[in-house]
Design an enzyme around this catalytic site. Sequence first.
Site, PDB file in Angstrom:
ATOM      1  CE  LYS A 197      29.282  -3.449  32.232  1.00  0.00           C
ATOM      2  NZ  LYS A 197      29.167  -4.833  31.790  1.00  0.00           N
ATOM      3  CD  GLU A 203      45.344  -1.117  33.589  1.00  0.00           C
ATOM      4  OE1 GLU A 203      44.332  -1.156  34.338  1.00  0.00           O
ATOM      5  OE2 GLU A 203      45.850  -2.131  33.088  1.00  0.00           O
ATOM      6  N   GLY A 254      32.196  -4.602  27.970  1.00  0.00           N
ATOM      7  CA  GLY A 254      33.203  -3.580  27.673  1.00  0.00           C
ATOM      8  C   GLY A 254      33.578  -3.529  26.198  1.00  0.00           C
ATOM      9  NE  ARG A 255      34.820  -9.666  24.898  1.00  0.00           N
ATOM     10  CZ  ARG A 255      34.799  -9.988  26.180  1.00  0.00           C
ATOM     11  NH1 ARG A 255      35.325  -9.179  27.075  1.00  0.00           N
ATOM     12  NH2 ARG A 255      34.261 -11.129  26.584  1.00  0.00           N
ATOM     13  CD  GLU A 340      38.795  -8.610  27.385  1.00  0.00           C
ATOM     14  OE1 GLU A 340      39.928  -8.184  27.652  1.00  0.00           O
ATOM     15  OE2 GLU A 340      37.767  -7.918  27.505  1.00  0.00           O
ATOM     16  CG  HIS A 371      57.115  -2.369   2.407  1.00  0.00           C
ATOM     17  ND1 HIS A 371      57.832  -2.585   1.249  1.00  0.00           N
ATOM     18  CD2 HIS A 371      55.953  -1.775   2.028  1.00  0.00           C
ATOM     19  CE1 HIS A 371      57.138  -2.133   0.214  1.00  0.00           C
ATOM     20  NE2 HIS A 371      55.995  -1.639   0.666  1.00  0.00           N
ATOM     21  CE  LYS A 484      40.795  -6.016  34.958  1.00  0.00           C
ATOM     22  NZ  LYS A 484      39.370  -5.766  34.848  1.00  0.00           N
TER      23      LYS A 484
HETATM   24  O1  F6P Z   1      40.760  -6.040  29.798  1.00  0.00           O
HETATM   25  C1  F6P Z   1      39.853  -6.428  30.758  1.00  0.00           C
HETATM   26  C2  F6P Z   1      38.694  -5.515  30.848  1.00  0.00           C
HETATM   27  O2  F6P Z   1      37.946  -6.004  31.883  1.00  0.00           O
HETATM   28  C3  F6P Z   1      37.892  -5.407  29.545  1.00  0.00           C
HETATM   29  O3  F6P Z   1      36.942  -6.395  29.405  1.00  0.00           O
HETATM   30  C4  F6P Z   1      37.336  -4.042  29.635  1.00  0.00           C
HETATM   31  O4  F6P Z   1      36.916  -3.557  28.393  1.00  0.00           O
HETATM   32  C5  F6P Z   1      38.509  -3.280  30.193  1.00  0.00           C
HETATM   33  O5  F6P Z   1      39.089  -4.167  31.127  1.00  0.00           O
HETATM   34  C6  F6P Z   1      38.161  -1.965  30.846  1.00  0.00           C
HETATM   35  O6  F6P Z   1      37.258  -2.140  31.874  1.00  0.00           O
HETATM   36  P1  F6P Z   1      36.473  -0.927  32.522  1.00  0.00           P
HETATM   37  O7  F6P Z   1      35.602  -0.327  31.464  1.00  0.00           O
HETATM   38  O8  F6P Z   1      35.665  -1.539  33.621  1.00  0.00           O
HETATM   39  O9  F6P Z   1      37.468   0.066  33.036  1.00  0.00           O
END
Ligand code: F6P
Length: 522
Positions: A197, A203, A254-255, A340, A371, A484
Amino acid sequence: MTLNADTTIWQGLQARAAACERELNLAHALHDAGRFERLSLQAPHVLLDCSKCLWDEAALAALLQLAEQAGVAPRRDALYDGAVVNETEQRPALHVRLRAPLVPQGGAWVVEDECHAGLRDMLALAQQIRTDARFTDVVHIGIGGSGLGPELMLQALQPWYAGGPRVHVVSNLDGHDLHQALQCLVPARTLFIVASKSWSTAETQRNMASAKAWLCAGGDLHWPNHFVAVSSREDVARQSGFTQTLHIPEGIGGRFSVWSAVGLPVAVAVGPQVFERLLQGAAEMDAHFAQAPLEHNAPVWLGLLDVWYASFLQMPGRCVAPYHHGLRRLPAYLQQLEMESNGKQVRADGKPVGCLTTGMVWGEPGSNGQHAFFQWLHQGTQRIPVEFIAARTAEHGLPEHQEALLANALAQAQALMQGARAGEGQLLGHQDFPGNRPSTFMLLDALTPESLGALLALHEHRVFVAGTVWGINSFDQWGVELGKTLAKDLRDRMDSAELEGLDASTAGLLSFCLQGSLVSVS
Ligand code: F6P
Protein backbone atom coordinates in the site's frame (compact mmCIF):
# COMPACT_ATOMS: atom_id res chain seq x y z
CA MET A 1 -18.22 8.54 24.66
CA THR A 2 -15.37 6.26 25.71
CA LEU A 3 -15.19 4.02 28.72
CA ASN A 4 -14.49 5.46 32.08
CA ALA A 5 -13.56 3.28 35.05
CA ASP A 6 -15.58 5.54 37.34
CA THR A 7 -18.90 4.89 35.69
CA THR A 8 -21.53 2.78 37.34
CA ILE A 9 -21.62 0.43 34.35
CA TRP A 10 -17.88 -0.18 34.59
CA GLN A 11 -18.03 -0.78 38.33
CA GLY A 12 -21.04 -3.04 37.90
CA LEU A 13 -19.09 -5.10 35.39
CA GLN A 14 -16.16 -5.39 37.78
CA ALA A 15 -18.52 -6.73 40.41
CA ARG A 16 -20.10 -9.13 37.88
CA ALA A 17 -16.65 -10.37 36.84
CA ALA A 18 -15.74 -11.04 40.47
CA ALA A 19 -19.03 -12.91 40.93
CA CYS A 20 -18.42 -15.02 37.79
CA GLU A 21 -14.92 -15.86 39.02
CA ARG A 22 -16.32 -16.88 42.40
CA GLU A 23 -19.53 -18.62 41.49
CA LEU A 24 -19.76 -19.58 37.85
CA ASN A 25 -19.06 -23.23 37.29
CA LEU A 26 -19.44 -23.89 33.59
CA ALA A 27 -20.02 -27.62 33.95
CA HIS A 28 -22.88 -26.99 36.39
CA ALA A 29 -24.26 -24.09 34.39
CA LEU A 30 -24.40 -26.28 31.31
CA HIS A 31 -26.71 -28.76 33.01
CA ASP A 32 -29.26 -26.13 32.03
CA ALA A 33 -30.13 -26.96 28.41
CA GLY A 34 -31.35 -23.39 27.91
CA ARG A 35 -27.86 -21.95 28.41
CA PHE A 36 -26.75 -23.13 24.98
CA GLU A 37 -29.84 -21.63 23.39
CA ARG A 38 -29.50 -18.33 25.19
CA LEU A 39 -25.76 -17.92 24.72
CA SER A 40 -25.32 -19.09 21.15
CA LEU A 41 -26.48 -17.47 17.96
CA GLN A 42 -26.65 -18.15 14.27
CA ALA A 43 -24.90 -15.47 12.22
CA PRO A 44 -24.49 -15.75 8.43
CA HIS A 45 -22.51 -18.97 7.76
CA VAL A 46 -21.32 -19.19 11.39
CA LEU A 47 -22.95 -20.84 14.39
CA LEU A 48 -21.41 -19.04 17.35
CA ASP A 49 -21.52 -20.86 20.68
CA CYS A 50 -20.57 -18.66 23.62
CA SER A 51 -22.21 -20.85 26.25
CA LYS A 52 -18.82 -22.17 27.40
CA CYS A 53 -17.56 -18.61 27.93
CA LEU A 54 -16.91 -17.48 31.48
CA TRP A 55 -19.86 -15.11 31.55
CA ASP A 56 -23.58 -15.14 32.08
CA GLU A 57 -26.58 -13.24 30.82
CA ALA A 58 -26.20 -10.55 33.47
CA ALA A 59 -22.63 -9.94 32.28
CA LEU A 60 -23.80 -9.81 28.66
CA ALA A 61 -26.54 -7.34 29.56
CA ALA A 62 -24.05 -5.08 31.37
CA LEU A 63 -21.56 -5.35 28.52
CA LEU A 64 -24.31 -4.33 26.11
CA GLN A 65 -24.85 -1.24 28.23
CA LEU A 66 -21.14 -0.53 27.93
CA ALA A 67 -21.42 -0.91 24.15
CA GLU A 68 -24.26 1.54 24.12
CA GLN A 69 -22.37 3.99 26.30
CA ALA A 70 -19.31 3.72 24.02
CA GLY A 71 -21.49 4.42 20.98
CA VAL A 72 -20.86 1.15 19.13
CA ALA A 73 -23.98 1.49 16.93
CA PRO A 74 -23.42 5.10 15.83
CA ARG A 75 -19.72 4.46 15.27
CA ARG A 76 -20.55 1.38 13.18
CA ASP A 77 -22.91 3.55 11.13
CA ALA A 78 -20.12 6.11 10.72
CA LEU A 79 -17.79 3.31 9.55
CA TYR A 80 -20.33 2.16 6.99
CA ASP A 81 -21.01 5.73 5.84
CA GLY A 82 -17.33 6.29 5.06
CA ALA A 83 -16.87 8.91 7.81
CA VAL A 84 -13.43 9.55 9.29
CA VAL A 85 -13.06 6.79 11.91
CA ASN A 86 -9.25 6.68 11.73
CA GLU A 87 -8.78 9.92 13.61
CA THR A 88 -5.00 10.03 13.86
CA GLU A 89 -4.60 9.66 10.10
CA GLN A 90 -7.80 11.53 9.29
CA ARG A 91 -9.16 8.77 7.06
CA PRO A 92 -12.25 6.64 6.69
CA ALA A 93 -11.94 2.85 6.81
CA LEU A 94 -13.56 1.61 3.63
CA HIS A 95 -13.25 -2.19 3.72
CA VAL A 96 -17.02 -2.64 4.14
CA ARG A 97 -17.61 -0.62 1.00
CA LEU A 98 -15.50 -3.08 -1.01
CA ARG A 99 -18.03 -5.77 -0.19
CA ALA A 100 -21.14 -3.67 -0.72
CA PRO A 101 -22.89 -4.99 -3.83
CA LEU A 102 -23.41 -2.47 -6.62
CA VAL A 103 -27.10 -1.80 -6.97
CA PRO A 104 -28.48 -1.02 -10.43
CA GLN A 105 -30.61 2.13 -10.36
CA GLY A 106 -33.04 3.00 -13.15
CA GLY A 107 -31.45 0.50 -15.53
CA ALA A 108 -27.92 1.87 -15.01
CA TRP A 109 -25.27 0.99 -12.47
CA VAL A 110 -24.83 3.57 -9.75
CA VAL A 111 -21.67 5.57 -10.21
CA GLU A 112 -18.76 3.45 -9.11
CA ASP A 113 -16.65 4.75 -6.30
CA GLU A 114 -12.89 4.40 -5.98
CA CYS A 115 -13.28 1.08 -4.14
CA HIS A 116 -15.51 -0.62 -6.68
CA ALA A 117 -13.54 0.70 -9.63
CA GLY A 118 -10.29 -0.70 -8.21
CA LEU A 119 -11.96 -4.03 -7.50
CA ARG A 120 -13.40 -4.27 -10.97
CA ASP A 121 -9.96 -3.54 -12.52
CA MET A 122 -8.45 -6.23 -10.33
CA LEU A 123 -11.00 -8.88 -11.30
CA ALA A 124 -10.56 -8.08 -15.00
CA LEU A 125 -6.78 -8.34 -14.72
CA ALA A 126 -7.08 -11.61 -12.79
CA GLN A 127 -9.12 -13.10 -15.60
CA GLN A 128 -6.58 -11.87 -18.15
CA ILE A 129 -3.69 -13.43 -16.21
CA ARG A 130 -5.56 -16.71 -15.86
CA THR A 131 -5.93 -17.02 -19.60
CA ASP A 132 -2.46 -15.72 -20.52
CA ALA A 133 -0.64 -18.82 -21.74
CA ARG A 134 2.76 -17.22 -21.12
CA PHE A 135 2.51 -17.59 -17.33
CA THR A 136 2.72 -20.89 -15.52
CA ASP A 137 3.54 -19.26 -12.16
CA VAL A 138 2.55 -16.12 -10.30
CA VAL A 139 4.65 -14.95 -7.35
CA HIS A 140 2.91 -12.56 -5.00
CA ILE A 141 5.29 -10.36 -3.00
CA GLY A 142 3.82 -8.56 0.03
CA ILE A 143 4.03 -8.56 3.82
CA GLY A 144 1.66 -7.95 6.76
CA GLY A 145 -1.72 -7.00 5.39
CA SER A 146 -0.36 -7.24 1.88
CA GLY A 147 0.68 -10.86 2.37
CA LEU A 148 -1.18 -12.61 5.19
CA GLY A 149 -4.68 -12.25 3.74
CA PRO A 150 -3.74 -13.62 0.30
CA GLU A 151 -1.78 -16.46 1.92
CA LEU A 152 -4.67 -17.46 4.17
CA MET A 153 -7.23 -17.28 1.39
CA LEU A 154 -5.06 -19.19 -1.07
CA GLN A 155 -4.79 -22.04 1.41
CA ALA A 156 -8.43 -21.95 2.44
CA LEU A 157 -9.76 -21.88 -1.11
CA GLN A 158 -7.45 -24.50 -2.53
CA PRO A 159 -10.40 -26.80 -3.49
CA TRP A 160 -11.70 -23.95 -5.69
CA TYR A 161 -8.59 -23.63 -7.84
CA ALA A 162 -9.56 -24.12 -11.45
CA GLY A 163 -7.04 -23.84 -14.24
CA GLY A 164 -4.88 -20.74 -14.07
CA PRO A 165 -1.22 -20.53 -13.09
CA ARG A 166 0.29 -21.76 -9.83
CA VAL A 167 0.40 -19.00 -7.21
CA HIS A 168 3.15 -18.54 -4.60
CA VAL A 169 3.46 -15.98 -1.79
CA VAL A 170 6.75 -14.42 -0.66
CA SER A 171 6.80 -12.14 2.40
CA ASN A 172 9.90 -12.60 4.47
CA LEU A 173 12.96 -10.39 4.14
CA ASP A 174 14.93 -13.56 4.79
CA GLY A 175 16.21 -14.47 1.33
CA HIS A 176 15.32 -18.13 1.87
CA ASP A 177 11.69 -17.24 1.23
CA LEU A 178 12.25 -15.77 -2.23
CA HIS A 179 15.01 -18.23 -3.08
CA GLN A 180 12.81 -21.23 -2.34
CA ALA A 181 9.89 -19.80 -4.32
CA LEU A 182 12.03 -19.14 -7.38
CA GLN A 183 14.23 -22.19 -7.47
CA CYS A 184 11.95 -24.26 -9.72
CA LEU A 185 10.51 -21.38 -11.76
CA VAL A 186 11.35 -20.20 -15.26
CA PRO A 187 11.70 -16.39 -15.65
CA ALA A 188 9.93 -16.22 -19.01
CA ARG A 189 6.91 -18.08 -17.56
CA THR A 190 6.69 -16.11 -14.29
CA LEU A 191 4.60 -13.07 -13.36
CA PHE A 192 5.27 -11.11 -10.14
CA ILE A 193 2.61 -9.21 -8.22
CA VAL A 194 4.11 -6.65 -5.85
CA ALA A 195 1.55 -5.51 -3.27
CA SER A 196 2.46 -2.66 -0.98
CA LYS A 197 0.00 0.00 0.00
CA SER A 198 2.72 2.47 1.01
CA TRP A 199 5.20 1.33 -1.67
CA SER A 200 7.91 1.92 0.92
CA THR A 201 7.97 -1.28 2.99
CA ALA A 202 11.61 -2.35 3.11
CA GLU A 203 10.94 -6.11 2.97
CA THR A 204 8.76 -5.83 -0.11
CA GLN A 205 11.10 -3.41 -1.87
CA ARG A 206 14.04 -5.75 -1.23
CA ASN A 207 12.17 -8.83 -2.49
CA MET A 208 10.98 -6.90 -5.52
CA ALA A 209 14.51 -5.77 -6.40
CA SER A 210 15.85 -9.32 -6.11
CA ALA A 211 12.95 -10.70 -8.15
CA LYS A 212 13.67 -8.17 -10.88
CA ALA A 213 17.34 -9.09 -10.88
CA TRP A 214 16.43 -12.80 -11.17
CA LEU A 215 14.06 -12.08 -14.04
CA CYS A 216 16.54 -9.90 -15.93
CA ALA A 217 19.56 -12.14 -15.38
CA GLY A 218 19.08 -13.79 -18.80
CA GLY A 219 19.04 -10.34 -20.44
CA ASP A 220 16.23 -10.78 -22.95
CA LEU A 221 13.05 -10.16 -20.91
CA HIS A 222 11.31 -6.79 -20.62
CA TRP A 223 10.65 -6.79 -16.84
CA PRO A 224 7.51 -4.54 -16.81
CA ASN A 225 5.67 -7.25 -18.77
CA HIS A 226 6.31 -9.58 -15.85
CA PHE A 227 5.34 -7.31 -12.97
CA VAL A 228 2.08 -5.89 -11.61
CA ALA A 229 2.19 -3.23 -8.87
CA VAL A 230 -0.69 -3.03 -6.36
CA SER A 231 -0.45 0.13 -4.30
CA SER A 232 -1.94 3.41 -3.16
CA ARG A 233 1.20 4.97 -4.65
CA GLU A 234 0.69 3.84 -8.23
CA ASP A 235 2.34 7.09 -9.33
CA VAL A 236 5.63 6.12 -7.66
CA ALA A 237 5.47 2.60 -9.08
CA ARG A 238 4.89 4.00 -12.56
CA GLN A 239 7.79 6.41 -12.20
CA SER A 240 10.04 3.43 -11.53
CA GLY A 241 8.94 1.72 -14.75
CA PHE A 242 5.84 -0.30 -13.85
CA THR A 243 3.27 -0.28 -16.62
CA GLN A 244 0.69 -2.61 -15.05
CA THR A 245 -0.69 -1.15 -11.83
CA LEU A 246 -3.74 -1.54 -9.61
CA HIS A 247 -5.00 0.90 -7.03
CA ILE A 248 -5.56 0.48 -3.28
CA PRO A 249 -7.68 3.38 -1.99
CA GLU A 250 -6.06 5.30 0.90
CA GLY A 251 -9.03 4.45 3.10
CA ILE A 252 -8.34 0.69 2.93
CA GLY A 253 -6.10 -0.25 5.86
CA GLY A 254 -3.40 -2.86 5.18
CA ARG A 255 -4.87 -5.51 7.48
CA PHE A 256 -8.33 -4.95 5.98
CA SER A 257 -7.12 -4.96 2.37
CA VAL A 258 -7.47 -8.54 1.14
CA TRP A 259 -10.86 -7.63 -0.34
CA SER A 260 -9.25 -4.99 -2.56
CA ALA A 261 -6.72 -5.29 -5.40
CA VAL A 262 -4.45 -6.96 -2.80
CA GLY A 263 -6.62 -10.03 -3.41
CA LEU A 264 -5.31 -10.30 -7.00
CA PRO A 265 -3.35 -13.54 -6.41
CA VAL A 266 -6.47 -15.08 -4.89
CA ALA A 267 -8.63 -14.05 -7.86
CA VAL A 268 -5.94 -15.41 -10.20
CA ALA A 269 -6.02 -18.77 -8.41
CA VAL A 270 -9.78 -19.22 -8.01
CA GLY A 271 -11.17 -16.94 -10.70
CA PRO A 272 -13.20 -13.73 -10.41
CA GLN A 273 -16.50 -15.49 -9.78
CA VAL A 274 -15.26 -17.34 -6.73
CA PHE A 275 -13.66 -14.12 -5.48
CA GLU A 276 -17.06 -12.43 -5.77
CA ARG A 277 -18.57 -15.22 -3.66
CA LEU A 278 -16.02 -14.36 -0.99
CA LEU A 279 -17.12 -10.73 -1.10
CA GLN A 280 -20.73 -11.83 -0.93
CA GLY A 281 -20.11 -13.85 2.25
CA ALA A 282 -18.40 -10.86 3.83
CA ALA A 283 -21.30 -8.62 2.75
CA GLU A 284 -23.74 -10.97 4.48
CA MET A 285 -21.79 -10.56 7.72
CA ASP A 286 -21.65 -6.78 7.15
CA ALA A 287 -25.44 -6.77 6.86
CA HIS A 288 -25.77 -8.84 10.05
CA PHE A 289 -23.47 -6.45 11.94
CA ALA A 290 -25.46 -3.47 10.64
CA GLN A 291 -28.96 -4.84 11.16
CA ALA A 292 -29.11 -7.43 13.94
CA PRO A 293 -30.01 -5.97 17.33
CA LEU A 294 -26.87 -5.59 19.44
CA GLU A 295 -28.09 -8.27 21.84
CA HIS A 296 -28.13 -10.86 19.03
CA ASN A 297 -25.21 -9.57 17.02
CA ALA A 298 -22.22 -11.91 16.60
CA PRO A 299 -19.44 -9.30 16.15
CA VAL A 300 -20.87 -7.36 19.10
CA TRP A 301 -20.81 -10.45 21.34
CA LEU A 302 -17.27 -11.32 20.33
CA GLY A 303 -15.95 -7.77 20.69
CA LEU A 304 -17.58 -7.50 24.11
CA LEU A 305 -16.14 -10.85 25.13
CA ASP A 306 -12.70 -9.58 24.14
CA VAL A 307 -13.20 -6.60 26.44
CA TRP A 308 -14.64 -8.82 29.18
CA TYR A 309 -11.74 -11.26 29.18
CA ALA A 310 -8.97 -8.66 28.92
CA SER A 311 -10.27 -5.74 30.95
CA PHE A 312 -12.42 -7.45 33.58
CA LEU A 313 -11.01 -10.98 33.96
CA GLN A 314 -7.41 -9.83 33.25
CA MET A 315 -6.73 -12.69 30.85
CA PRO A 316 -3.55 -12.04 28.88
CA GLY A 317 -4.57 -13.42 25.50
CA ARG A 318 -6.60 -15.82 23.42
CA CYS A 319 -5.72 -19.07 21.72
CA VAL A 320 -7.12 -19.57 18.21
CA ALA A 321 -7.52 -23.23 17.26
CA PRO A 322 -8.81 -23.71 13.72
CA TYR A 323 -9.83 -27.32 13.19
CA HIS A 324 -9.48 -27.04 9.43
CA HIS A 325 -6.24 -27.39 7.49
CA GLY A 326 -7.33 -24.62 5.11
CA LEU A 327 -7.38 -22.20 8.06
CA ARG A 328 -3.86 -23.00 9.28
CA ARG A 329 -2.72 -19.40 8.73
CA LEU A 330 -5.77 -17.96 10.49
CA PRO A 331 -3.91 -17.47 13.81
CA ALA A 332 -1.23 -15.42 12.02
CA TYR A 333 -3.84 -13.44 10.11
CA LEU A 334 -5.76 -12.67 13.32
CA GLN A 335 -2.55 -11.77 15.10
CA GLN A 336 -2.10 -8.86 12.74
CA LEU A 337 -5.77 -7.98 12.55
CA GLU A 338 -6.26 -7.86 16.29
CA MET A 339 -2.88 -7.03 17.78
CA GLU A 340 -1.98 -4.33 15.26
CA SER A 341 -5.48 -2.85 15.56
CA ASN A 342 -6.08 -2.96 19.31
CA GLY A 343 -2.61 -3.56 20.76
CA LYS A 344 -2.61 -0.01 22.11
CA GLN A 345 -2.42 1.71 25.45
CA VAL A 346 -3.96 5.05 24.53
CA ARG A 347 -7.36 6.00 23.30
CA ALA A 348 -7.98 7.92 20.11
CA ASP A 349 -7.68 11.17 22.09
CA GLY A 350 -4.16 10.19 23.27
CA LYS A 351 -5.21 9.55 26.87
CA PRO A 352 -4.39 6.22 28.58
CA VAL A 353 -7.04 3.52 28.12
CA GLY A 354 -6.63 2.65 31.78
CA CYS A 355 -7.27 -1.09 31.56
CA LEU A 356 -5.87 -4.14 29.78
CA THR A 357 -6.65 -4.16 26.05
CA THR A 358 -6.01 -6.87 23.44
CA GLY A 359 -3.66 -9.56 24.67
CA MET A 360 -1.65 -12.11 22.74
CA VAL A 361 -3.52 -13.83 19.94
CA TRP A 362 -1.84 -17.07 19.04
CA GLY A 363 -2.52 -20.64 18.07
CA GLU A 364 -2.00 -23.56 15.78
CA PRO A 365 -4.37 -25.68 13.78
CA GLY A 366 -6.09 -28.51 15.59
CA SER A 367 -5.41 -31.28 16.17
CA ASN A 368 -1.66 -30.52 16.04
CA GLY A 369 -1.95 -28.03 18.89
CA GLN A 370 -3.37 -30.77 21.14
CA HIS A 371 0.01 -32.47 21.07
CA ALA A 372 1.92 -29.29 21.84
CA PHE A 373 0.43 -26.61 24.06
CA PHE A 374 -3.04 -27.86 25.00
CA GLN A 375 -1.63 -29.32 28.21
CA TRP A 376 -0.84 -25.74 29.24
CA LEU A 377 -4.38 -24.68 28.37
CA HIS A 378 -5.86 -27.48 30.51
CA GLN A 379 -3.62 -27.37 33.57
CA GLY A 380 -1.24 -24.41 33.36
CA THR A 381 -1.25 -21.75 36.05
CA GLN A 382 -2.41 -19.07 33.62
CA ARG A 383 -5.80 -19.18 32.04
CA ILE A 384 -6.90 -17.87 28.67
CA PRO A 385 -9.95 -18.46 26.49
CA VAL A 386 -9.67 -20.75 23.48
CA GLU A 387 -11.50 -20.15 20.23
CA PHE A 388 -12.38 -23.29 18.26
CA ILE A 389 -13.23 -22.91 14.59
CA ALA A 390 -14.46 -25.97 12.73
CA ALA A 391 -16.47 -26.89 9.66
CA ARG A 392 -19.21 -29.53 9.82
CA THR A 393 -18.30 -30.98 6.42
CA ALA A 394 -15.05 -31.26 4.48
CA GLU A 395 -13.98 -31.32 0.85
CA HIS A 396 -11.47 -34.16 1.01
CA GLY A 397 -13.76 -37.19 0.78
CA LEU A 398 -12.21 -38.86 3.84
CA PRO A 399 -15.19 -38.95 6.24
CA GLU A 400 -13.31 -40.87 8.95
CA HIS A 401 -10.83 -38.00 9.22
CA GLN A 402 -13.57 -35.41 9.42
CA GLU A 403 -15.56 -37.25 12.07
CA ALA A 404 -12.47 -37.78 14.22
CA LEU A 405 -11.41 -34.16 13.78
CA LEU A 406 -14.80 -32.82 14.86
CA ALA A 407 -14.88 -35.21 17.81
CA ASN A 408 -11.48 -33.90 18.88
CA ALA A 409 -12.51 -30.25 18.61
CA LEU A 410 -15.67 -30.85 20.64
CA ALA A 411 -13.78 -32.99 23.17
CA GLN A 412 -11.15 -30.32 23.78
CA ALA A 413 -13.80 -27.67 24.45
CA GLN A 414 -15.60 -30.12 26.73
CA ALA A 415 -12.41 -31.07 28.60
CA LEU A 416 -11.45 -27.44 29.16
CA MET A 417 -14.90 -26.78 30.58
CA GLN A 418 -15.43 -29.84 32.77
CA GLY A 419 -11.91 -30.75 33.91
CA ALA A 420 -11.44 -34.20 35.45
CA ARG A 421 -12.10 -36.04 38.72
CA ALA A 422 -9.59 -38.69 39.76
CA GLY A 423 -11.05 -42.16 40.00
CA GLU A 424 -9.84 -44.97 42.23
CA GLY A 425 -6.13 -45.61 41.89
CA GLN A 426 -5.57 -42.43 39.91
CA LEU A 427 -3.16 -39.69 40.81
CA LEU A 428 -4.73 -36.99 42.91
CA GLY A 429 -3.78 -33.51 41.77
CA HIS A 430 -2.55 -34.83 38.45
CA GLN A 431 -5.57 -36.65 37.12
CA ASP A 432 -8.09 -34.37 38.73
CA PHE A 433 -8.30 -30.73 37.89
CA PRO A 434 -11.08 -28.21 38.03
CA GLY A 435 -11.62 -27.27 34.38
CA ASN A 436 -13.85 -24.18 34.14
CA ARG A 437 -11.59 -22.97 31.34
CA PRO A 438 -13.56 -20.93 28.84
CA SER A 439 -13.88 -21.42 25.12
CA THR A 440 -15.88 -20.12 22.19
CA PHE A 441 -16.91 -22.41 19.35
CA MET A 442 -17.48 -21.24 15.78
CA LEU A 443 -19.02 -23.86 13.55
CA LEU A 444 -19.34 -23.44 9.79
CA ASP A 445 -21.40 -25.76 7.66
CA ALA A 446 -18.41 -26.02 5.30
CA LEU A 447 -15.40 -23.89 4.47
CA THR A 448 -16.60 -22.18 1.28
CA PRO A 449 -15.78 -18.83 -0.31
CA GLU A 450 -18.91 -17.41 1.31
CA SER A 451 -18.25 -18.78 4.80
CA LEU A 452 -14.59 -17.70 4.64
CA GLY A 453 -15.69 -14.18 3.70
CA ALA A 454 -18.21 -14.13 6.53
CA LEU A 455 -15.70 -15.51 9.05
CA LEU A 456 -13.08 -12.87 8.26
CA ALA A 457 -15.62 -10.03 8.25
CA LEU A 458 -16.87 -11.30 11.62
CA HIS A 459 -13.37 -10.88 13.05
CA GLU A 460 -12.87 -7.46 11.47
CA HIS A 461 -16.05 -6.25 13.12
CA ARG A 462 -15.28 -7.79 16.52
CA VAL A 463 -11.99 -5.87 16.49
CA PHE A 464 -13.91 -2.69 15.67
CA VAL A 465 -16.42 -3.29 18.48
CA ALA A 466 -13.72 -3.95 21.10
CA GLY A 467 -11.68 -0.97 19.87
CA THR A 468 -14.74 1.27 20.08
CA VAL A 469 -15.52 0.18 23.65
CA TRP A 470 -11.90 0.82 24.65
CA GLY A 471 -11.96 4.14 22.78
CA ILE A 472 -9.03 2.98 20.64
CA ASN A 473 -8.43 3.95 17.03
CA SER A 474 -8.20 0.44 15.56
CA PHE A 475 -6.98 1.67 12.19
CA ASP A 476 -3.53 3.13 12.86
CA GLN A 477 -0.24 1.44 13.93
CA TRP A 478 2.27 4.03 15.09
CA GLY A 479 4.30 1.60 17.17
CA VAL A 480 5.33 -0.31 14.06
CA GLU A 481 6.93 2.79 12.61
CA LEU A 482 9.66 2.92 15.27
CA GLY A 483 11.05 -0.48 14.27
CA LYS A 484 11.08 0.56 10.63
CA THR A 485 13.06 3.73 11.41
CA LEU A 486 15.60 1.93 13.57
CA ALA A 487 16.07 -0.85 11.00
CA LYS A 488 16.93 1.76 8.40
CA ASP A 489 19.52 3.34 10.70
CA LEU A 490 21.09 -0.06 11.46
CA ARG A 491 21.15 -0.98 7.78
CA ASP A 492 23.16 2.20 7.10
CA ARG A 493 25.50 1.35 9.99
CA MET A 494 26.17 -2.03 8.37
CA ASP A 495 27.79 -0.15 5.49
CA SER A 496 29.58 2.42 7.62
CA ALA A 497 30.42 0.05 10.53
CA GLU A 498 29.61 3.02 12.79
CA LEU A 499 28.70 1.90 16.32
CA GLU A 500 28.84 5.30 18.00
CA GLY A 501 25.67 6.24 19.88
CA LEU A 502 24.28 2.70 20.05
CA ASP A 503 23.42 0.99 23.33
CA ALA A 504 25.94 -1.67 24.42
CA SER A 505 23.78 -4.64 23.50
CA THR A 506 22.86 -3.47 19.99
CA ALA A 507 26.46 -2.39 19.38
CA GLY A 508 27.76 -5.80 20.51
CA LEU A 509 25.34 -7.71 18.32
CA LEU A 510 25.91 -5.50 15.30
CA SER A 511 29.63 -5.81 15.72
CA PHE A 512 29.27 -9.62 15.77
CA CYS A 513 27.13 -9.47 12.61
CA LEU A 514 29.82 -7.40 10.90
CA GLN A 515 32.86 -9.34 11.99
CA GLY A 516 31.67 -12.81 12.93
CA SER A 517 33.25 -12.61 16.38
CA LEU A 518 32.85 -10.61 19.53
CA VAL A 519 35.06 -7.54 19.74
CA SER A 520 35.22 -4.88 22.38
CA VAL A 521 32.89 -2.06 21.47
CA SER A 522 33.88 0.27 24.29
O1 F6P B 1 3.32 -4.13 9.75
C1 F6P B 1 3.17 -2.79 9.51
C2 F6P B 1 2.49 -2.52 8.22
O2 F6P B 1 2.49 -1.16 8.11
C3 F6P B 1 1.07 -3.11 8.15
O3 F6P B 1 0.11 -2.29 8.69
C4 F6P B 1 0.92 -3.35 6.70
O4 F6P B 1 -0.11 -4.26 6.42
C5 F6P B 1 2.28 -3.88 6.33
O5 F6P B 1 3.17 -3.10 7.11
C6 F6P B 1 2.63 -3.79 4.87
O6 F6P B 1 2.56 -2.48 4.42
P1 F6P B 1 2.55 -2.13 2.87
O7 F6P B 1 1.32 -2.72 2.27
O8 F6P B 1 2.53 -0.63 2.83
O9 F6P B 1 3.79 -2.69 2.25
